[in-house]
Structure formats: structure tokens, C-alpha cells
Motif scaffolding. Structure first.
Motif, PDB file in Angstrom:
ATOM      1  N   THR A  17      -3.367  14.734   9.322  1.00 42.12           N
ATOM      2  CA  THR A  17      -4.723  15.004   8.822  1.00 42.12           C
ATOM      3  C   THR A  17      -4.760  15.021   7.300  1.00 42.12           C
ATOM      4  OG1 THR A  17      -4.283  17.385   9.000  1.00 42.12           O
ATOM      5  CG2 THR A  17      -5.363  16.309  10.883  1.00 42.12           C
ATOM      6  N   LYS A  18      -3.634  15.367   6.683  1.00 44.54           N
ATOM      7  CA  LYS A  18      -3.547  15.375   5.231  1.00 44.54           C
ATOM      8  C   LYS A  18      -2.314  14.579   4.797  1.00 44.54           C
ATOM      9  CE  LYS A  18      -5.855  19.848   4.659  1.00 44.54           C
ATOM     10  NZ  LYS A  18      -5.734  21.236   4.106  1.00 44.54           N
ATOM     11  N   PRO A  19      -2.393  13.274   4.874  1.00 45.15           N
ATOM     12  CA  PRO A  19      -1.226  12.453   4.523  1.00 45.15           C
ATOM     13  C   PRO A  19      -0.987  12.427   3.022  1.00 45.15           C
ATOM     14  CG  PRO A  19      -3.119  11.055   4.949  1.00 45.15           C
ATOM     15  CD  PRO A  19      -3.555  12.462   5.284  1.00 45.15           C
ATOM     16  N   HIS A  20       0.245  12.118   2.651  1.00 40.01           N
ATOM     17  CA  HIS A  20       0.560  11.940   1.235  1.00 40.01           C
ATOM     18  C   HIS A  20      -0.035  10.609   0.770  1.00 40.01           C
ATOM     19  CE1 HIS A  20       3.257  15.370   1.165  1.00 40.01           C
ATOM     20  NE2 HIS A  20       3.853  14.912   2.257  1.00 40.01           N
ATOM     21  N   ILE A  21      -0.773  10.660  -0.295  1.00 40.03           N
ATOM     22  CA  ILE A  21      -1.449   9.472  -0.817  1.00 40.03           C
ATOM     23  C   ILE A  21      -0.726   8.989  -2.066  1.00 40.03           C
ATOM     24  CG2 ILE A  21      -3.602   8.498  -1.658  1.00 40.03           C
ATOM     25  CD1 ILE A  21      -3.683   9.359   1.258  1.00 40.03           C
ATOM     26  N   PHE A  22      -0.305   7.730  -2.013  1.00 43.79           N
ATOM     27  CA  PHE A  22       0.338   7.100  -3.154  1.00 43.79           C
ATOM     28  C   PHE A  22      -0.502   5.911  -3.607  1.00 43.79           C
ATOM     29  CE2 PHE A  22       3.710   9.075  -0.697  1.00 43.79           C
ATOM     30  CZ  PHE A  22       4.407   9.788  -1.667  1.00 43.79           C
ATOM     31  N   THR A  23      -0.448   5.632  -4.870  1.00 45.75           N
ATOM     32  CA  THR A  23      -1.163   4.489  -5.428  1.00 45.75           C
ATOM     33  C   THR A  23      -0.177   3.347  -5.654  1.00 45.75           C
ATOM     34  OG1 THR A  23      -2.784   5.915  -6.534  1.00 45.75           O
ATOM     35  CG2 THR A  23      -2.569   3.648  -7.342  1.00 45.75           C
ATOM     36  N   TYR A  24      -0.509   2.202  -5.100  1.00 42.79           N
ATOM     37  CA  TYR A  24       0.348   1.026  -5.243  1.00 42.79           C
ATOM     38  C   TYR A  24      -0.324   0.042  -6.190  1.00 42.79           C
ATOM     39  CZ  TYR A  24       2.695   2.928  -1.140  1.00 42.79           C
ATOM     40  OH  TYR A  24       3.375   3.743  -0.265  1.00 42.79           O
ATOM     41  N   ARG A  25       0.481  -0.525  -7.073  1.00 45.61           N
ATOM     42  CA  ARG A  25      -0.044  -1.430  -8.084  1.00 45.61           C
ATOM     43  C   ARG A  25       0.620  -2.798  -7.962  1.00 45.61           C
ATOM     44  NH1 ARG A  25      -2.726   0.872 -12.284  1.00 45.61           N
ATOM     45  NH2 ARG A  25      -1.988  -0.724 -13.751  1.00 45.61           N
ATOM     46  N   LEU A  26      -0.141  -3.821  -8.255  1.00 49.53           N
ATOM     47  CA  LEU A  26       0.361  -5.190  -8.260  1.00 49.53           C
ATOM     48  C   LEU A  26      -0.249  -5.911  -9.449  1.00 49.53           C
ATOM     49  CD1 LEU A  26       1.972  -7.465  -6.812  1.00 49.53           C
ATOM     50  CD2 LEU A  26      -0.141  -8.011  -5.571  1.00 49.53           C
ATOM     51  N   SER A  27       0.590  -6.430 -10.300  1.00 46.83           N
ATOM     52  CA  SER A  27       0.132  -7.144 -11.506  1.00 46.83           C
ATOM     53  C   SER A  27      -0.825  -6.298 -12.330  1.00 46.83           C
ATOM     54  CB  SER A  27      -0.544  -8.468 -11.100  1.00 46.83           C
ATOM     55  OG  SER A  27       0.364  -9.303 -10.407  1.00 46.83           O
ATOM     56  N   GLY A  28      -0.528  -4.997 -12.405  1.00 44.98           N
ATOM     57  CA  GLY A  28      -1.348  -4.118 -13.228  1.00 44.98           C
ATOM     58  C   GLY A  28      -2.618  -3.637 -12.577  1.00 44.98           C
ATOM     59  N   HIS A  29      -2.855  -3.942 -11.303  1.00 43.12           N
ATOM     60  CA  HIS A  29      -4.078  -3.535 -10.605  1.00 43.12           C
ATOM     61  C   HIS A  29      -3.729  -2.615  -9.440  1.00 43.12           C
ATOM     62  CE1 HIS A  29      -6.723  -6.494 -12.672  1.00 43.12           C
ATOM     63  NE2 HIS A  29      -5.612  -7.235 -12.704  1.00 43.12           N
TER      64      HIS A  29
END
Length: 233
Positions: A17-29
Motif C-alpha cells: 500500500t505504501k511502496p518505495h518510490i524511486f525516480t528513474y532518469r534517462l538522458s537527463g529526463h
């Protein structure tokens, strides 16, 4: 080599219900998160829910059946039946080992399409006509019956090393005799429906119910025929 970040997304698969959220980037986006996405013809869902895929399958098969109904309306029944089995039914069964519905709603949604196809083939559109009698007249197995055969046939191929699928920790015999393929395996215990309806948990339970003389068959075609006959009993 350059990549277009707008064509890439992040699909997180979790039941938390509360997953760990990560931000993934590709080519600066930053890559945008999504909840479902098609992969090799199967719609994957972040909650391990196959309803979106079943909805897509049902919608696509319905469009195909409508097309056949418009263009083959005056054709003989054997032509209509062949068209259904060639163009529509494969859509309802493609990769079913992965997404086979375990809910009554999902099963009914697919069977309703075959029921419509039965009326189309026989020309018996009156609501007073029993769809059970129509399907019986055509000698069609239910789609659920066919999925059960597909599950067990695939399991047979995995056990006999005809498919390159890792099975370590999956097929655990109830006793120490690992040489016999007629011995039942330990059931996979699952706490949530999403996992309980997955391929190995549901199929091992079916395999354990097979008579030893069927489970011990080495030939895949003979096994498939025997399973089909046994499921009809």
C-alpha cells in the motif's frame, strides 16, 4: 545510440500500500510512472491484476467477431466455425498460461464471447434458444476447459525439460523419490489472490489431482489427449 525518453516509462509491480518510490532518469529526463503496459501481447499491471488484459482481449475478440458476423453472414456454418476458430478463439487463448482468469467475472467475460460465436455459427439468435445446447451441438469445449488443458500440457513440458523454464524450488516432491514423475508436488501456499491465481500455484494443484497413469505419460500428445478425456469426466 540515442534514446527518446518520451517512449520509456516505469512500471512498478508491487502489492504494497505504501511502496518505495524511486525516480528513474534517462538522458537527463525523469521517466513517467504508469500502472499498466502491453508486453509481448500481454498487458502487465502494477498490482498483478489481469483484469485490464482480459478487458483488452475481450474487446479485441469482440471486434473480430463483429467483423466476421458482418462479412460472413450468408456463409455456411462450417465456414463461420472455421473463421471463429482461426481468427477469434486464438485471441481469447493467447498466452493464457500467464493470465488465466481466476475470478468468475473474468471467466464469464470470455465465455460470453464464445456464446455469441455459437449463435453466429448456428444462426440461432433467439433468446429462447439455450446457449448450452448450442455449444453442445457444436461440440465445443468451454474456454476454461481448454485453458486447463493448456496449463497442464505446459506443466508436462516443463517437467520433461521440453521448455527452458527455471523450476528450482517450485516442483518439490512430497517424498524423497525425485525420479518419479507420478508423485504429486507440494502445493505453493499463497496469501493473496493475485499470487494464488498465478501459473505455478494454480497448476501444481491441478497436477496433483491427475491419476498416476496420466501424470506418468512421457509423450506430450498422448498426455494432452488423456488430460482432455479425464477433464470431461
Amino acid at each position: 545510440m540515442t534514446f527518446n525518453p518520451s517512449k520509456y516509462h516505469v512500471l512498478r509491480t508491487t502489492l504494497k500500500t505504501k511502496p518505495h518510490i524511486f525516480t528513474y532518469r534517462l538522458s537527463g529526463h525523469n521517466l513517467a510512472p504508469i500502472t499498466s503496459h502491453p508486453y509481448l501481447g500481454v498487458t502487465l499491471d502494477s498490482k498483478l491484476n489481469w483484469s485490464p488484459h482480459i478487458d483488452n482481449v475481450a474487446a479485441k475478440a469482440t471486434r473480430s467477431l463483429n467483423f466476421l458476423s458482418r462479412n460472413l453472414y450468408n456463409c455456411p456454418s462450417h465456414v463461420k466455425e472455421a473463421a471463429y476458430k482461426i481468427y477469434v478463439r486464438p485471441q481469447l487463448e493467447y498466452a493464457s498460461q500467464v493470465w488465466s482468469p481466476h475470478t468468475a467475472t473474468g471467466k464469464r467475460k470470455l465465455e460470453n464471447i464464445q456464446s455469441r460465436a455459437g449463435r453466429f455459427v448456428t444462426g440461432r439468435f433467439r433468446r429462447t434458444e439455450s446457449i448450452t445446447n448450442i455449444i453442445s451441438t457444436l461440440n465445443w469445449d468451454s474456454l476454461e476447459h481448454r485453458r486447463n488443458i493448456a496449463d497442464l500440457t505446459t506443466c508436462h513440458k516443463i517437467i520433461h525439460n521440453q521448455l527452458e523454464i527455471p523450476t528450482q524450488g517450485i516442483f518439490t516432491p512430497h517424498n524423497s523419490d525425485t525420479r518419479s514423475n507420478t508423485q504429486p508436488f507440494q502445493n505453493i501456499v499463497c496469501r493473496v489472490d493475485a499470487v494464488r491465481g498465478a501459473y505455478f500455484p494454480r497448476t501444481i494443484g491441478k497436477w496433483n489431482k491427475l491419476p498416476p497413469d496420466i501424470a506418468g505419460l512421457g509423450n506430450a500428445d498422448a498426455f494432452k489427449r488423456a488430460v482432455s478425456t479425464w477433464l470431461h469426466q
